[in-house]
Design a protein around this motif. Structure first.
Motif, PDB file in Angstrom:
ATOM      1  N   THR A   1       0.811  -1.231   0.000  1.00 40.16           N
ATOM      2  CA  THR A   1       0.000   0.000   0.000  1.00 40.16           C
ATOM      3  C   THR A   1       0.836   1.269   0.000  1.00 40.16           C
ATOM      4  O   THR A   1       0.598   2.174  -0.795  1.00 40.16           O
ATOM      5  N   GLY A   2       1.802   1.357   0.871  1.00 41.77           N
ATOM      6  CA  GLY A   2       2.498   2.634   1.036  1.00 41.77           C
ATOM      7  C   GLY A   2       3.925   2.594   0.562  1.00 41.77           C
ATOM      8  O   GLY A   2       4.287   1.817  -0.327  1.00 41.77           O
ATOM      9  N   PRO A   3       4.748   3.414   1.157  1.00 39.50           N
ATOM     10  CA  PRO A   3       6.176   3.446   0.820  1.00 39.50           C
ATOM     11  C   PRO A   3       6.889   2.199   1.329  1.00 39.50           C
ATOM     12  O   PRO A   3       6.321   1.470   2.145  1.00 39.50           O
ATOM     13  N   PRO A   4       8.094   1.912   0.854  1.00 37.51           N
ATOM     14  CA  PRO A   4       8.825   0.741   1.357  1.00 37.51           C
ATOM     15  C   PRO A   4       8.988   0.813   2.863  1.00 37.51           C
ATOM     16  O   PRO A   4       9.067   1.900   3.433  1.00 37.51           O
ATOM     17  N   ARG A   5       9.009  -0.387   3.494  1.00 38.33           N
ATOM     18  CA  ARG A   5       9.041  -0.393   4.962  1.00 38.33           C
ATOM     19  C   ARG A   5      10.402  -0.826   5.471  1.00 38.33           C
ATOM     20  O   ARG A   5      11.050  -1.680   4.898  1.00 38.33           O
ATOM     21  N   LYS A   6      10.740  -0.235   6.598  1.00 40.20           N
ATOM     22  CA  LYS A   6      11.967  -0.639   7.291  1.00 40.20           C
ATOM     23  C   LYS A   6      11.587  -1.746   8.255  1.00 40.20           C
ATOM     24  O   LYS A   6      10.839  -1.511   9.202  1.00 40.20           O
ATOM     25  N   TYR A   7      12.125  -2.966   8.011  1.00 39.26           N
ATOM     26  CA  TYR A   7      11.880  -4.050   8.958  1.00 39.26           C
ATOM     27  C   TYR A   7      13.047  -4.121   9.933  1.00 39.26           C
ATOM     28  O   TYR A   7      14.187  -4.331   9.532  1.00 39.26           O
ATOM     29  N   TYR A   8      12.712  -3.921  11.209  1.00 43.31           N
ATOM     30  CA  TYR A   8      13.757  -3.927  12.235  1.00 43.31           C
ATOM     31  C   TYR A   8      13.909  -5.317  12.837  1.00 43.31           C
ATOM     32  O   TYR A   8      12.935  -6.067  12.963  1.00 43.31           O
ATOM     33  N   GLY A   9      15.109  -5.701  13.209  1.00 41.42           N
ATOM     34  CA  GLY A   9      15.363  -6.970  13.891  1.00 41.42           C
ATOM     35  C   GLY A   9      16.501  -6.799  14.873  1.00 41.42           C
ATOM     36  O   GLY A   9      17.288  -5.851  14.787  1.00 41.42           O
TER      37      GLY A   9
END
Lengths: 112, 526
Positions: free
Chosen positions: A71-79
């Motif tokens: 849906t939106g902008p690329p997401r930052k996946y945190y780990g």
């Protein structure tokens, strides 16, 4: 001393610990972390989390990867990084000790 | 109908209303400012923008394609006020809003309400009084003492003008947050409207406003000229201060370094310990003295750097305070030391011993000074040199103070026999101590076959310390006796009139007949 301020400070104190805990079982992006924290009523506004995340990342406890979003902008996946996991472990121990300590103190107070 | 702006937020494309756009831009700018101390601000801002973009896209549908100010407001409510981004600033959280008001209130010149430079209006805001009263005080000061003009010009140059909204807010003493900035902007618009509404009223006030405008533009031109002049002056002053400060630091350091070397190599340490009353060692006194003279130029350099506005961190506040405290301590130390020293010089005592000198009328007395090769090569008293006192070791390796402070006086008498008076003097804390020291001054002379040989020095044990010891020798001769003074007595009888010395400098190596008030030269050429 205002009640609201004290409450906010208490929440802020445990926020880093909670963010790391949320990320322990699986990686997540900001909105997911926010959702968990908001559900737990730990966070009133979202703004606080951004500087915290950047700071955790800069100190090497977190890492992130980009993922496309439907849906939106690329997401930052945190780990968590390896040191992040160790850090969290330490925090867990401290938290348990603190919890016991606080409950001992507060129960003593109510008995009096 | 509203104008929209297209924006790119985190790589996504949005249409946004103009007012909503301003609101959003203002918000992001304030957030950025509130995180100035945080590392990686731009990254955080990028994350925030991405999140806002996400929230925007959740709210956009086919029926709602434009971001309105309502949506922006919603999002600001979700994201929080700029203060919420600040995770470290505990003071900010603990202080209540009233407190923040006092803290954030700053002194600015209010150019909008200015007659001259806006100083009065700014001061009015700062002290919470109407600018009219401040202006009245200025007028009183100008007519009263004339100092008002100078003070005004100085304040004008020193107080910055409130140009940005944030500055205007802190001039009014309001905390800088979105709500207040908005209020301020709205107030600005409201004022314009009000002005338009009251056009008729304004006509009446035109004279007043024209005066205000004229005075403002004239003084603004004057102000820019004066402020350039003032800034130039400040810069020059700053450079001068830095140069003189650095110069002072270098020269004092060098002089102390050399002094320190002398203190170590020459028996100066011993000399110093003679001066000393309080058992403070020389190195300690040297350090205290160095501190007390080197800190002021440091502050001068700092002031110069301040004036140049280099933004250097030469001395931070903590360093300045601690330096100042150290300086005060050193100064107190010196004061205490000098007082102790003075106290030890308070009383002066004299011990006089008079002996007969078997010189009668028509006898000739040969007068000379002896020298002691152990102590000095010269038979000389230098009243201008401070090193009249030295420390030497005698044959038994005992330390002795040696001094050449010997005064020789020649007088005449009606008696048939001459005399010699040796007056020893010294100083001390009490008269008894001074007297004891005077008695312990060792001085001698020999008289043999009409030749009087005076020691050119005195000695005393080192334990008596240097306390302005001295010896005055008065040689009294009967009338009509003849005196022949050796040339080496020259420096020992350099006396003032008050000493009533008959032997004048330059009369050495002549046969001089003693008269009641003078000496008559028997072998002079004229």
């Amino acid at each position: 001393m205002k009640l609201e301020n004290t409450k906010a400070q208490m929440r802020k104190g445990v926020l880093e610990f909670c963010i790391l805990s949320v990320l322990e079982p699986k990686d997540a992006y900001v909105a997911e972390i926010l959702e968990t924290l908001k559900d737990a009523k730990l966070l009133v506004v979202e703004g606080t989390i951004y500087p915290l995340l950047t700071r955790l990342k800069n100190s090497g406890l977190l890492e992130y990867r980009w993922e496309e979003s439907p849906t939106g902008p690329p997401r930052k996946y945190y780990g968590l990084t390896e040191s992040g996991k160790l850090f969290l472990k330490e925090l867990n121990t401290t938290w348990n000790a603190l919890q016991t300590a606080v409950s001992v103190v507060t129960q003593n107070q109510t008995k009096k | 109908m509203k104008k929209t702006i297209s924006i790119n937020l985190a790589g996504l494309f949005f249409h946004i209303d103009e007012d909503a756009y301003n609101q959003l831009q203002n918000y992001l700018a304030t957030v950025k400012r509130s995180m100035q101390n945080e590392q990686g601000t731009s990254e955080i801002i990028a994350d925030i923008e991405a999140r806002i973009a996400e929230l925007f896209s959740e709210r956009i549908s086919s029926s709602q394609q434009v971001i309105t100010s309502k949506i922006v407001e919603d999002i600001i409510n979700i994201m929080g006020q700029p203060e919420d981004y600040n995770i470290d600033d505990e003071n900010h959280n603990t202080t209540n809003s009233e407190h923040t008001n006092n803290n954030t209130k700053r002194l600015f010149r209010d150019k909008e309400n200015a007659f001259v430079g806006g100083v009065s209006a700014g001061l009015g805001h700062y002290f919470g009084v109407d600018a009219l009263w401040v202006r009245l005080i200025w007028i009183l000061l100008v007519f009263g003492l004339g100092t008002g003009v100078l003070l005004y010009v100085i304040l004008w140059c020193l107080i910055p003008a409130a140009n940005t909204t944030a500055e205007k807010l802190s001039m009014m003493g309001k905390p800088i947050n979105i709500t207040n900035i908005e209020e301020q902007v709205k107030e600005g618009f409201g004022n314009v409207k009000e002005h338009l509404d009251k056009v008729t009223e304004k006509v009446k006030q035109q004279d007043f406003n024209a005066l205000q405008n004229k005075s403002r533009s004239f003084f603004e031109a004057l102000s820019s000229f004066l402020s350039i002049l003032f800034k130039l002056f400040i810069k020059v002053l700053g450079i001068l201060l830095i140069i003189s400060g650095v110069f002072a630091i270098i020269t004092t350091t060098i002089s102390f370094f050399t002094l320190g070397i002398f203190g170590v190599t020459i028996p100066g340490i011993e000399f110093e310990s003679l001066l000393n009353t309080t058992s403070i060692p020389l190195w300690w006194m040297t350090i205290v003295l160095l501190i007390s003279v080197i800190i002021p130029p440091l502050f001068v350099v700092f002031l110069g750097l301040r004036l140049l506005k280099t933004g250097s961190t030469f001395l931070n506040k903590k360093a300045r305070i601690s330096l100042f405290v150290i300086w005060i301590i050193a100064i107190l130390h010196l004061v205490v030391f000098s007082v102790l020293q003075l106290v030890d010089f308070k009383e002066k005592a004299y011990v006089t011993k008079i002996n007969e000198l078997p010189v009668t009328q028509n006898d000739t007395l040969f007068l000379e000074m002896s020298k002691n090769a152990n102590y000095t090569k010269l038979t000389y008293r230098d009243i201008f040199k401070s090193d009249e006192f030295k420390v030497y070791r005698d044959d038994d390796q005992n330390q002795l103070i040696y001094g050449s402070n010997i005064r020789l006086i020649v007088r005449s008498t009606n008696d048939s026999l001459g005399s010699i008076s040796v007056e020893k003097s010294s100083r001390g804390k009490t008269y008894e101590l001074a007297k004891e020291r005077a008695e312990n001054v060792q001085y001698g002379y020999t008289f043999d076959e009409n030749t009087l040989i005076l020691n050119s020095y005195f000695t005393t044990a080192i334990s008596h310390k240097f306390r302005d010891q001295g010896v005055e020798v008065i040689v009294t001769l009967p009338k009509d006796a003849v005196l022949y003074a050796n040339k080496n007595t020259y420096s020992f009888h350099r006396n003032y009139d008050k000493h009533q010395d008959l032997l004048k400098n330059g009369e050495e190596e002549h046969f001089l007949k003693v008269k009641s008030n003078t000496l008559e030269c028997l072998d002079c050429k004229n």
